[in-house]
Design an enzyme around this catalytic site. Structure first.
Site, PDB file in Angstrom:
ATOM      1  N   ASP A  32       0.566  -1.127   0.059  1.00  0.00           N
ATOM      2  CA  ASP A  32      -0.063   0.094  -0.239  1.00  0.00           C
ATOM      3  C   ASP A  32       0.790   1.660   0.040  1.00  0.00           C
ATOM      4  OD1 ASP A  32      -2.344  -1.505   0.582  1.00  0.00           O
ATOM      5  OD2 ASP A  32      -1.467  -1.947   1.809  1.00  0.00           O
ATOM      6  N   TYR A 214       5.674 -14.438   0.261  1.00  0.00           N
ATOM      7  CA  TYR A 214       5.270 -14.947   1.437  1.00  0.00           C
ATOM      8  C   TYR A 214       4.925 -15.950   1.591  1.00  0.00           C
ATOM      9  CZ  TYR A 214       1.923 -11.117  -0.147  1.00  0.00           C
ATOM     10  OH  TYR A 214       1.799  -9.985  -0.972  1.00  0.00           O
ATOM     11  N   GLN A 276      13.439   1.331  -0.496  1.00  0.00           N
ATOM     12  CA  GLN A 276      12.869   0.667  -2.195  1.00  0.00           C
ATOM     13  C   GLN A 276      13.229   1.331  -3.633  1.00  0.00           C
ATOM     14  OE1 GLN A 276       9.001   3.601  -3.633  1.00  0.00           O
ATOM     15  NE2 GLN A 276       7.853   1.168  -3.231  1.00  0.00           N
ATOM     16  N   ARG A 292       5.727 -10.758  -5.350  1.00  0.00           N
ATOM     17  CA  ARG A 292       5.072 -11.031  -4.531  1.00  0.00           C
ATOM     18  C   ARG A 292       3.452  -9.800  -4.653  1.00  0.00           C
ATOM     19  NH1 ARG A 292       6.862 -10.409   1.761  1.00  0.00           N
ATOM     20  NH2 ARG A 292       5.542  -8.350   1.991  1.00  0.00           N
ATOM     21  N   GLY A 293       2.594  -9.798  -3.815  1.00  0.00           N
ATOM     22  CA  GLY A 293       1.382  -8.751  -4.130  1.00  0.00           C
ATOM     23  C   GLY A 293       1.500  -7.995  -5.422  1.00  0.00           C
ATOM     24  N   GLU A 294       1.464  -6.550  -4.929  1.00  0.00           N
ATOM     25  CA  GLU A 294       1.457  -5.452  -6.405  1.00  0.00           C
ATOM     26  C   GLU A 294       2.801  -4.944  -7.098  1.00  0.00           C
ATOM     27  OE1 GLU A 294      -1.658  -3.173  -6.438  1.00  0.00           O
ATOM     28  OE2 GLU A 294      -0.988  -1.182  -7.526  1.00  0.00           O
ATOM     29  N   ASP A 295       3.065  -3.991  -6.124  1.00  0.00           N
ATOM     30  CA  ASP A 295       4.516  -3.131  -6.639  1.00  0.00           C
ATOM     31  C   ASP A 295       5.727  -4.494  -7.665  1.00  0.00           C
ATOM     32  OD1 ASP A 295       5.284  -0.565  -7.185  1.00  0.00           O
ATOM     33  OD2 ASP A 295       6.647  -1.095  -5.467  1.00  0.00           O
ATOM     34  N   SER A 296       5.991  -5.323  -6.228  1.00  0.00           N
ATOM     35  CA  SER A 296       7.227  -5.886  -7.009  1.00  0.00           C
ATOM     36  C   SER A 296       6.830  -6.874  -7.502  1.00  0.00           C
ATOM     37  CB  SER A 296       7.884  -6.504  -6.242  1.00  0.00           C
ATOM     38  OG  SER A 296       6.495  -7.734  -5.362  1.00  0.00           O
TER      39      SER A 296
HETATM   40  O1  TRH Z   1       4.327  -6.150   0.350  1.00  0.00           O
HETATM   41  P1  TRH Z   1       3.444  -7.040  -0.091  1.00  0.00           P
HETATM   42  O2  TRH Z   1       3.459  -8.458  -0.254  1.00  0.00           O
HETATM   43  O3  TRH Z   1       2.419  -5.595   0.081  1.00  0.00           O
HETATM   44  C1  TRH Z   1       1.223  -6.079  -0.781  1.00  0.00           C
HETATM   45  C2  TRH Z   1       0.365  -5.638  -0.059  1.00  0.00           C
HETATM   46  O4  TRH Z   1       0.229  -6.571   1.534  1.00  0.00           O
HETATM   47  C3  TRH Z   1      -0.485  -4.959   0.236  1.00  0.00           C
HETATM   48  O5  TRH Z   1      -1.870  -5.503   1.812  1.00  0.00           O
HETATM   49  C4  TRH Z   1      -1.880  -5.842  -0.582  1.00  0.00           C
HETATM   50  O6  TRH Z   1      -3.123  -5.345  -0.511  1.00  0.00           O
HETATM   51  C5  TRH Z   1      -0.921  -6.208  -1.595  1.00  0.00           C
HETATM   52  O7  TRH Z   1       0.290  -6.389  -1.412  1.00  0.00           O
HETATM   53  C6  TRH Z   1      -1.261  -6.366  -3.140  1.00  0.00           C
HETATM   54  O8  TRH Z   1       4.316  -6.764  -1.928  1.00  0.00           O
HETATM   55  P2  TRH Z   1       4.738  -5.586  -2.963  1.00  0.00           P
HETATM   56  O9  TRH Z   1       3.236  -5.083  -3.053  1.00  0.00           O
HETATM   57  O10 TRH Z   1       5.253  -6.425  -4.042  1.00  0.00           O
HETATM   58  O11 TRH Z   1       5.092  -4.579  -1.965  1.00  0.00           O
HETATM   59  C7  TRH Z   1       6.412  -4.346  -1.312  1.00  0.00           C
HETATM   60  C8  TRH Z   1       7.522  -3.274  -1.397  1.00  0.00           C
HETATM   61  O12 TRH Z   1       8.198  -3.680  -0.792  1.00  0.00           O
HETATM   62  C9  TRH Z   1       7.994  -2.956  -3.202  1.00  0.00           C
HETATM   63  O13 TRH Z   1       7.307  -1.294  -3.230  1.00  0.00           O
HETATM   64  C10 TRH Z   1       9.219  -3.203  -3.373  1.00  0.00           C
HETATM   65  C11 TRH Z   1       9.672  -2.941  -1.653  1.00  0.00           C
HETATM   66  N1  TRH Z   1      11.008  -3.710  -1.246  1.00  0.00           N
HETATM   67  C12 TRH Z   1      11.570  -2.847  -0.339  1.00  0.00           C
HETATM   68  O14 TRH Z   1      11.762  -1.258  -0.707  1.00  0.00           O
HETATM   69  N2  TRH Z   1      13.057  -3.071  -0.714  1.00  0.00           N
HETATM   70  C13 TRH Z   1      12.573  -4.568  -0.885  1.00  0.00           C
HETATM   71  O15 TRH Z   1      14.214  -5.108   0.169  1.00  0.00           O
HETATM   72  C14 TRH Z   1      12.032  -5.097  -1.241  1.00  0.00           C
HETATM   73  C15 TRH Z   1      12.392  -6.915  -0.572  1.00  0.00           C
HETATM   74  C16 TRH Z   1      11.731  -4.854  -1.076  1.00  0.00           C
END
Ligand code: TRH
Length: 397
Positions: A32, A214, A276, A292-296
């Protein structure tokens, strides 16, 4: 870890800049705030907007943005104002309504702020930024207006997506250039490996895998296959929810950042969670990325390398059609055997079956080529921040 953000990424907001407030409630994990912070930085650095982020969880935010102070109600980072949104009714010490208001992922805006939006002349452009889904219906709902039941305000639904007619996904202007510079520079890669793992880059015959996921029951089988693989596998694991399972496999009490271990053909480096922009470099340094999730998930697509997605699990398996919708885009032009192998692997990683590493590796060259083609196709949809800024400007006229 090296940062992919160029030093030129400085705020350029002019006094007449469009003011934008982004409200972010952290449900869990980092996605988020990860999406909101990336969007905020882009609107400030690429569009010259004056951005404020209201966020209710500074701890999660600080993991991605280590310069953030946890004890401040209001602070500025990279020219972006960050307000600790500490109670639902709170909207900063002085109530100022921005030109553009972004409510991320249907978080509820403070009622006092909505009332002030209704009093503002002209009314602000109000977006609900939705979660990313690759499903077909998204294009039909993107930019649909929704009139407020009581106030003379209209909220516009902004849907990220992977196909035409959607809002697209976030992509910074500097991203491809930074990635290509890293990939082309042996010294930059060597420096990254040394700084990140304390070692030189692995031998070219090794497959480098980044693992961000996860908790996942399929990981034990995969770790065994990597251990027994004829070709060496180098695993890079940022500290997180999968670290415990990897530690157990290696017989370690934990997998703290900086630890290394080896079993058979598999060696692992535990990494610190980076700021990030540094996460992109990890994706570029790897041959295959587990995300995983959305941004990665989005960053892996821009890294243009084969990747495996651990989708955010939802009740009643509501996430499974979303997984298949993403595969339908990403795997569209793959030959059927490679497409089936990829789909089987992604399904296995998301709970259905056993991941078959040898089969995945057999199609690796084809998957790599498709990853690069797909990054080009996805770029055609346009960058989300640019799409949002363009639409907002048409409304502000
Ligand atoms: O962390 P996520 O699983 O996030 C989410 C949330 O669970 C949210 O509630 C849900 O709705 C969504 O997924 C779909 O995975 P995500 O989205 O990839 O976010 C991780 C963030 O962390 C991303 O911006 C990349 C960042 N990141 C770093 O900045 N440094 C790191 O070392 C790593 C591994 C990730």
């Amino acid at each position: 870890m090296s940062s992919a953000t160029p030093s030129s990424e400085q705020p350029v907001a002019a006094p007449t800049a469009i003011a934008c407030d982004i409200f972010c409630a952290v449900i869990d994990n980092f996605g988020d705030i990860g999406v909101c912070w990336r969007l905020a930085r882009q609107l400030a650095s690429e569009h010259g907007w004056q951005v404020r982020v209201f966020v209710d969880d500074l701890h999660a935010f600080q993991k991605l943005c280590p310069s953030l102070a946890l004890d401040r109600a209001r602070q500025a980072v990279d020219g972006i104002v960050i307000e600790h949104w500490h109670e639902p009714a709170h909207a900063g010490d002085t109530l100022e309504v921005a030109d553009v208001v972004i409510e991320a992922f249907a978080c509820e805006l403070p009622p006092i702020y909505v009332a002030a939006m209704a009093r503002r002349e002209p009314a602000p452009v109000w977006f609900n930024l939705e979660y990313l889904s690759a499903e077909d219906w998204v294009a039909d709902f993107h930019l649909r207006p929704s009139p407020h039941p009581r106030y003379p305000l209209t909220k516009t639904f902004f849907f990220p997506g992977l196909g035409p007619g959607t809002g697209g996904v976030l992509k910074e202007r500097y991203l491809d250039t930074a990635r290509m510079a890293f990939e082309a520079s042996q010294p930059a890669r060597a420096a990254w490996w040394l700084k990140t793992t304390g070692r030189a880059p692995p031998h070219a015959a090794a497959t480098v895998v980044s693992l961000f996921a996860y908790e996942n029951p399929a990981v034990d089988s995969l770790l065994e296959q990597w251990r027994d693989s004829a070709e060496p596998v180098v695993l890079l694991v940022p500290e997180g929810r999968i670290s415990g399972a990897v530690a157990r496999f290696f017989g370690l009490p934990s997998l703290a950042a900086g630890s290394h271990a080896e079993r058979g053909g598999l060696s692992v480096h535990a990494l610190a969670f980076t700021e990030q922009p540094g996460y992109d470099t990890l994706l570029w340094a790897s041959d295959i990325n587990f995300v995983r999730g959305e941004d990665s998930f989005v960053r892996a697509q821009w890294a243009a390398k084969p990747f495996v997605w651990h989708i955010y699990p939802q009740a009643d398996d509501a996430h499974l059609p979303k997984l298949d919708a993403a595969l339908a885009h990403y795997a569209r032009t793959l030959p059927s055997d490679a497409r089936d192998a990829l789909a089987r692997f992604w399904h296995a990683w998301n709970g259905a079956g056993r991941p078959d590493w040898a089969e995945f590796q057999r199609h690796r060259a084809t998957l790599k080529q498709r990853a690069a083609e797909w990054a080009g196709e996805l770029a055609q949809v346009g960058d989300l921040a640019g799409n949002l800024a363009l639409f907002a400007k048409t409304q502000l006229k």
